[in-house]
Design a protein around this motif. Structure first.
Motif, PDB file in Angstrom:
ATOM      1  N   VAL A 196      18.096  -2.122   2.859  1.00 17.56           N
ATOM      2  CA  VAL A 196      16.663  -1.863   3.046  1.00 17.56           C
ATOM      3  C   VAL A 196      16.164  -2.554   4.319  1.00 17.56           C
ATOM      4  CG1 VAL A 196      14.347  -2.334   2.133  1.00 17.56           C
ATOM      5  CG2 VAL A 196      16.152  -1.501   0.607  1.00 17.56           C
ATOM      6  N   LEU A 197      16.591  -3.822   4.506  1.00 17.51           N
ATOM      7  CA  LEU A 197      16.137  -4.564   5.689  1.00 17.51           C
ATOM      8  C   LEU A 197      16.817  -4.057   6.968  1.00 17.51           C
ATOM      9  CD1 LEU A 197      15.845  -8.158   4.212  1.00 17.51           C
ATOM     10  CD2 LEU A 197      14.037  -6.475   4.607  1.00 17.51           C
ATOM     11  N   HIS A 255      -0.215  10.263  -0.110  1.00 19.34           N
ATOM     12  CA  HIS A 255       0.754  10.038  -1.195  1.00 19.34           C
ATOM     13  C   HIS A 255       0.325   8.821  -1.996  1.00 19.34           C
ATOM     14  CE1 HIS A 255       4.411  12.555   0.349  1.00 19.34           C
ATOM     15  NE2 HIS A 255       3.288  13.237   0.333  1.00 19.34           N
ATOM     16  N   SER A 256      -0.912   8.738  -2.304  1.00 17.59           N
ATOM     17  CA  SER A 256      -1.489   7.598  -3.016  1.00 17.59           C
ATOM     18  C   SER A 256      -2.774   8.069  -3.688  1.00 17.59           C
ATOM     19  CB  SER A 256      -1.808   6.487  -2.007  1.00 17.59           C
ATOM     20  OG  SER A 256      -2.817   5.628  -2.521  1.00 17.59           O
ATOM     21  N   MET A 304      22.762  -5.078  -5.984  1.00 20.79           N
ATOM     22  CA  MET A 304      21.341  -5.277  -5.637  1.00 20.79           C
ATOM     23  C   MET A 304      21.178  -6.035  -4.320  1.00 20.79           C
ATOM     24  SD  MET A 304      18.097  -5.030  -6.717  1.00 20.79           S
ATOM     25  CE  MET A 304      17.845  -5.165  -8.502  1.00 20.79           C
ATOM     26  N   ARG A 363       2.376  -0.423   8.152  1.00 15.66           N
ATOM     27  CA  ARG A 363       2.778  -0.386   6.748  1.00 15.66           C
ATOM     28  C   ARG A 363       2.503  -1.688   6.001  1.00 15.66           C
ATOM     29  NH1 ARG A 363       8.220   3.260   6.405  1.00 15.66           N
ATOM     30  NH2 ARG A 363       7.354   4.976   7.610  1.00 15.66           N
ATOM     31  N   VAL A 419      12.521   3.344   2.568  1.00 21.27           N
ATOM     32  CA  VAL A 419      13.198   3.399   1.278  1.00 21.27           C
ATOM     33  C   VAL A 419      12.086   3.284   0.226  1.00 21.27           C
ATOM     34  CG1 VAL A 419      14.949   2.406  -0.236  1.00 21.27           C
ATOM     35  CG2 VAL A 419      15.212   2.229   2.257  1.00 21.27           C
ATOM     36  N   GLY A 420      11.660   4.429  -0.293  1.00 14.23           N
ATOM     37  CA  GLY A 420      10.534   4.436  -1.232  1.00 14.23           C
ATOM     38  C   GLY A 420      10.984   4.382  -2.662  1.00 14.23           C
ATOM     39  N   ASN A 430      12.472  -0.527  13.732  1.00 20.18           N
ATOM     40  CA  ASN A 430      11.616  -1.389  14.549  1.00 20.18           C
ATOM     41  C   ASN A 430      12.240  -1.785  15.882  1.00 20.18           C
ATOM     42  OD1 ASN A 430       9.343  -1.494  12.929  1.00 20.18           O
ATOM     43  ND2 ASN A 430      10.159  -3.152  11.668  1.00 20.18           N
ATOM     44  N   ALA A 472      13.025  -6.700  -0.821  1.00 19.88           N
ATOM     45  CA  ALA A 472      14.406  -6.843  -0.338  1.00 19.88           C
ATOM     46  C   ALA A 472      14.599  -8.219   0.290  1.00 19.88           C
ATOM     47  CB  ALA A 472      14.723  -5.741   0.672  1.00 19.88           C
ATOM     48  N   GLU A 473      13.596  -8.675   1.025  1.00 16.24           N
ATOM     49  CA  GLU A 473      13.710  -9.994   1.650  1.00 16.24           C
ATOM     50  C   GLU A 473      13.731 -11.090   0.577  1.00 16.24           C
ATOM     51  OE1 GLU A 473      11.152 -10.297   5.112  1.00 16.24           O
ATOM     52  OE2 GLU A 473      11.709 -12.394   5.398  1.00 16.24           O
ATOM     53  N   ALA A 475      10.378  -0.115  -8.382  1.00 16.14           N
ATOM     54  CA  ALA A 475       9.514   0.222  -7.255  1.00 16.14           C
ATOM     55  C   ALA A 475       8.633   1.397  -7.653  1.00 16.14           C
ATOM     56  CB  ALA A 475      10.346   0.577  -6.029  1.00 16.14           C
ATOM     57  N   MET A 505      14.842  -4.287 -10.773  1.00 16.02           N
ATOM     58  CA  MET A 505      13.787  -4.060  -9.785  1.00 16.02           C
ATOM     59  C   MET A 505      13.134  -2.734 -10.106  1.00 16.02           C
ATOM     60  SD  MET A 505      14.056  -3.390  -5.690  1.00 16.02           S
ATOM     61  CE  MET A 505      14.386  -5.001  -5.055  1.00 16.02           C
ATOM     62  N   GLU A 551      14.836  -1.040   7.986  1.00 18.32           N
ATOM     63  CA  GLU A 551      13.575  -1.451   8.611  1.00 18.32           C
ATOM     64  C   GLU A 551      13.810  -1.942  10.041  1.00 18.32           C
ATOM     65  OE1 GLU A 551       9.826  -4.224   7.270  1.00 18.32           O
ATOM     66  OE2 GLU A 551      11.816  -5.128   7.246  1.00 18.32           O
ATOM     67  N   ALA A 592      19.512  -4.646  -0.947  1.00 21.22           N
ATOM     68  CA  ALA A 592      18.412  -5.338  -0.256  1.00 21.22           C
ATOM     69  C   ALA A 592      18.730  -5.445   1.234  1.00 21.22           C
ATOM     70  CB  ALA A 592      18.190  -6.716  -0.870  1.00 21.22           C
ATOM     71  N   MET A 601       5.518   2.419  11.453  1.00 23.95           N
ATOM     72  CA  MET A 601       6.142   1.197  10.941  1.00 23.95           C
ATOM     73  C   MET A 601       5.166   0.010  10.989  1.00 23.95           C
ATOM     74  SD  MET A 601       9.090   2.372  10.001  1.00 23.95           S
ATOM     75  CE  MET A 601       9.946   0.871   9.478  1.00 23.95           C
ATOM     76  N   MET A 642       8.564  -2.697  -0.842  1.00 23.30           N
ATOM     77  CA  MET A 642      10.016  -2.630  -1.000  1.00 23.30           C
ATOM     78  C   MET A 642      10.744  -3.515   0.004  1.00 23.30           C
ATOM     79  SD  MET A 642      12.615  -1.026  -2.550  1.00 23.30           S
ATOM     80  CE  MET A 642      12.332   0.703  -3.015  1.00 23.30           C
ATOM     81  N   THR A 643      10.327  -3.476   1.270  1.00 19.81           N
ATOM     82  CA  THR A 643      11.018  -4.303   2.261  1.00 19.81           C
ATOM     83  C   THR A 643      10.758  -5.784   1.972  1.00 19.81           C
ATOM     84  OG1 THR A 643       9.146  -3.966   3.758  1.00 19.81           O
ATOM     85  CG2 THR A 643      11.066  -2.561   4.086  1.00 19.81           C
ATOM     86  N   ARG A 687       0.856  -1.185   0.000  1.00 15.78           N
ATOM     87  CA  ARG A 687       0.000   0.000   0.000  1.00 15.78           C
ATOM     88  C   ARG A 687       0.891   1.232   0.000  1.00 15.78           C
ATOM     89  NH1 ARG A 687      -2.766  -1.593   4.126  1.00 15.78           N
ATOM     90  NH2 ARG A 687      -1.669  -0.208   5.536  1.00 15.78           N
ATOM     91  N   ALA A 688       0.747   2.035  -1.094  1.00 15.45           N
ATOM     92  CA  ALA A 688       1.498   3.292  -1.159  1.00 15.45           C
ATOM     93  C   ALA A 688       0.953   4.224  -0.095  1.00 15.45           C
ATOM     94  CB  ALA A 688       1.351   3.923  -2.539  1.00 15.45           C
ATOM     95  N   VAL A 738      14.966 -10.749  -2.476  1.00 14.41           N
ATOM     96  CA  VAL A 738      16.299 -10.697  -3.101  1.00 14.41           C
ATOM     97  C   VAL A 738      17.307 -11.492  -2.260  1.00 14.41           C
ATOM     98  CG1 VAL A 738      18.246  -9.173  -3.653  1.00 14.41           C
ATOM     99  CG2 VAL A 738      15.921  -8.502  -4.293  1.00 14.41           C
ATOM    100  N   LEU A 739      17.251 -11.300  -0.940  1.00 19.67           N
ATOM    101  CA  LEU A 739      18.208 -12.011  -0.074  1.00 19.67           C
ATOM    102  C   LEU A 739      17.865 -13.497   0.033  1.00 19.67           C
ATOM    103  CD1 LEU A 739      18.804  -9.317   2.688  1.00 19.67           C
ATOM    104  CD2 LEU A 739      20.237  -9.859   0.711  1.00 19.67           C
ATOM    105  N   ARG A 760       4.207 -10.557   5.677  1.00 19.04           N
ATOM    106  CA  ARG A 760       4.377  -9.110   5.655  1.00 19.04           C
ATOM    107  C   ARG A 760       3.123  -8.359   5.226  1.00 19.04           C
ATOM    108  NH1 ARG A 760       9.038  -6.348   5.669  1.00 19.04           N
ATOM    109  NH2 ARG A 760      10.976  -7.468   6.050  1.00 19.04           N
ATOM    110  N   ILE A 765       5.834   5.299   0.583  1.00 16.40           N
ATOM    111  CA  ILE A 765       6.139   3.879   0.732  1.00 16.40           C
ATOM    112  C   ILE A 765       5.781   3.193  -0.590  1.00 16.40           C
ATOM    113  CG2 ILE A 765       5.435   1.785   1.956  1.00 16.40           C
ATOM    114  CD1 ILE A 765       4.869   3.781   4.366  1.00 16.40           C
ATOM    115  N   ALA A 766       6.671   2.328  -1.070  1.00 20.49           N
ATOM    116  CA  ALA A 766       6.474   1.703  -2.382  1.00 20.49           C
ATOM    117  C   ALA A 766       5.238   0.806  -2.357  1.00 20.49           C
ATOM    118  CB  ALA A 766       7.712   0.903  -2.777  1.00 20.49           C
TER     119      ALA A 766
END
Lengths: 430, 430
Positions: free
Chosen positions: B258-259, B395-396, B251, A247, B277-278, B266, A255-256, A282, A280, B262, B255, A244, A251-252, A235-236, A258-259, A326, A290-291
């Motif tokens: 980014v994590l 922003h949406s 990349m 959200r 990271v948008g 948190n 990222a997870e 976004a 990628m 986050e 990633a 936090m 993007m997060t 959700r943008a 990708v790893l 998530r 937020i992406a």
């Protein structure tokens, strides 16, 4: 056996001429596209490169034609009109911000071979067709080797309508825009009866040859490649206004993924599997939003066909479940899928004995990258010859192979074709 | 105390008229830019929106001018020409693919307030200036609140030359392209002596009001925001040809950053810190090329000024060391930095008593998002009034506030201005 049909000294490729060809093709690059060469599949620039190939081959007296898929073929007649063709070639398109050698090296080696044959008045029994394939790179449409897939009957009109580039242009539309008829690609298909054997020269795109000081590689197997697009939708929302814990950040989650892909490729079950996320996107792509949606383009390569597909399935399964955790939605779309292949032993042996005759060291090795060879081997027995890549780097502006290394590979290609011409004649004795 | 200077019944804002204004501004959006509203800072479209504001205010008989920064001011004269101004307003630009309310809500509330004052022939001692600020969103140039920073003396010509958008256009160039003179922005600066107080109405961009069923929020503090661009440079190379252990993949490093961001936001030390990271750009952006360079745009928000800067420092330090471990290079560039602010108690109290008089529930709350209020509070005591955001989303394209909610907030704004006019008069007794 002398690999050169005339019985004279081996033909010696000219490094300076090869470099001239490399430089001329490298100059055909999209303006304002950043460093390196950008000459994407089914663009006007790719066709300009084919026109250069056509002119060179026509000037050498060869008969040249372009098929319905945009592949250009140049035939040097053999002395026996009843024999099927020998072939050599590679492709002329590039990825974005590419080097000057991927694909091009094999085409300029074919151009130099044609010149050597013409200048030395070489006679061969089989007709020899020098080929520049179209649209080998999968960078634009996700699918690699489109030109060679079409001649091998592996891609048809439906496929061409369904795959599209980042701007939504389908493969079929792109083909039409440069003058080809995607619904008629069946006419481009090769018949096995028309072809005896094919050799492709290519840069290694890895560092085995360089690190072992070996000038020539002979490929025994080519990795398969499965490509998927993963779309994660959250959700943008405003980066400042959204706590936090409220959200749904695509993007997060991306990222997870990708790893996760990286850790899958690195775990002990996957020695040899290569997984990459090179692209990628976004959206909306603002520092203060937020992406809401992120797309990942994943490439999975393996020599082991089962492991290749199982790895993709495991990645999709685990990525899906992390997205559920998530609170973002997950979707995966298949972009392309090619199985690994084992290239025919007979051609490997011919190239190996050619190297021995020419006193050139060689090494048998697998290919991690896909090649036109992988496709046309379905219709014509194919051999793949590697020359070194500096630092093993490819798909990059710093991709480089010296003119001397390219000339050594080209000499093997030329001699290899003539060795095949001798070996495969109906009357030939090995 | 009656909040309406004339002693008549409170002025009541018209939801339909507010909605008409919202819709008219929403129609001014970049063609082919995807869903929602895209009207970026210092574009022709932003100027069109200011022209709409100018026409409306001119038609109501106000004196309108645009300053060197592109802010538009409309003054309704007061009965005492010696008094400084009261003010109300917000901004007219948007992020890409925005909703129709962020900033705009405050401008249309000002437009409706001006109409109510004109139609009811309201007299006030202080001149009242309705303001549409330029370039509040940081989406294009990284820096937020450019128009209000300029009037507050927080941004000068050097800053305008050094910040640029994704196409490399500097803030100064963009300003010139729509007719402003960036080297003369000092002329736009507000003097504290000219201003008595300012009220901004804005959508909450969070879900506190909605979830508690409260129609009006009164902001006590505004988060600071530090924005950095992290550039990670690895080595672009072929995804098939490059073994996992020989990669320098920007990349996968990105990633991990980014994590890391986050997890920092948190962890227990950071209750209230928001890190996002948008925006991410991976280059060359091909499915078959390992990303040689990846850029991350990071936004760190906090109510606590020290923690905001310490968090950025920790993120940079740890991101740098993970990049070293991954054999890729790390660089961080500061894009913008604004400290949190506490808004003046006196104005909060005036707005609160206005709500009480109008029998409208309110709630005091902090703002995670930056606002023009944050900047102009440096030169004029400022109050910030929130109206609810559906689902807390901003922003949406789905950002939404009902016309009735907007009308309630506008009634508070109008009455609040008149309450200030009474309270702040030299002869006023509280």
């Amino acid at each position: 056996m002398n690999p050169v049909a005339t019985g004279t000294a081996p033909l010696v490729a000219d490094p300076a001429r090869l470099q001239d060809h490399i430089d001329a093709f490298a100059a055909l690059s999209e303006p304002d596209s950043g460093p390196g060469v950008t000459r994407l599949a089914y663009t006007a620039l790719e066709r300009q490169a084919h026109a250069v190939f056509t002119r060179w081959m026509t000037d050498l007296g060869l008969r040249v034609w372009t098929d319905a898929a945009g592949n250009t073929l140049a035939e040097r007649s053999g002395t026996n009109p009843d024999l099927p063709a020998l072939g050599a070639g590679s492709h002329l398109d590039s990825v974005p911000n590419a080097g000057a050698y991927d694909g091009i090296a094999g085409v300029v080696a074919a151009m130099e071979t044609a010149r050597l044959f013409a200048e030395a008045d070489i006679e061969h029994a089989f007709p020899i067709r020098f080929v520049a394939f179209a649209a080998e790179e999968g960078a634009r449409f996700g699918q690699a080797c489109t030109g060679s897939r079409i001649v091998a009957g592996l891609t048809g009109p439906d496929d061409l309508e369904s795959k599209s580039d980042a701007q939504g242009v389908t493969l079929a539309e792109a083909m039409r825009s440069v003058g080809f008829a995607p619904h008629e690609v069946a006419r481009a298909r090769w018949q096995s009866a028309d072809w005896a054997a094919f050799l492709e020269l290519h840069i290694e795109q890895g560092s085995v040859l360089e690190s072992t000081g070996t000038p020539v590689g002979i490929v025994d197997q080519i990795s398969g490649s499965t490509r998927i697009m993963i779309e994660i939708t959250g959700r943008a929302s405003h980066t400042g206004g959204t706590p936090m814990h409220l959200r749904a950040d695509s993007m997060t989650a991306a990222a997870e993924v990708v790893l996760l892909a990286e850790s899958l490729a690195n775990d002990t079950r996957h020695r040899g599997t290569r997984i990459s996320v090179g692209k990628m996107e976004a959206s909306p792509g603002s520092i203060t939003t937020i992406a809401g949606r992120t797309r990942l383009y994943v490439d999975v390569r393996d020599i082991d066909s089962d492991r290749q597909r199982l790895t993709v399935a495991e990645l999709v399964e685990r990525a899906k479940s992390l997205c559920e955790r998530r609170n973002v939605t997950f979707a995966a779309t298949a972009l392309a899928d090619a199985s690994p292949v084992i290239l025919p032993r007979r051609l490997r042996d011919t190239v190996a004995s050619t190297c021995t005759d020419l006193q050139i060291d060689y090494r048998v090795l697998p290919s991690g990258a896909s090649h036109d060879s992988q496709m046309i081997n379905h219709v014509v027995p194919t051999g793949l010859i590697f020359v070194p890549s500096r630092d093993g780097i490819s798909h990059s502006p710093v991709e480089w192979t010296s003119a001397d290394e390219l000339a050594t590979g080209t000499s093997v290609l030329a001699a290899g074709l003539l060795a095949l011409d001798q070996q495969m004649r109906p009357h030939a004795t090995a």
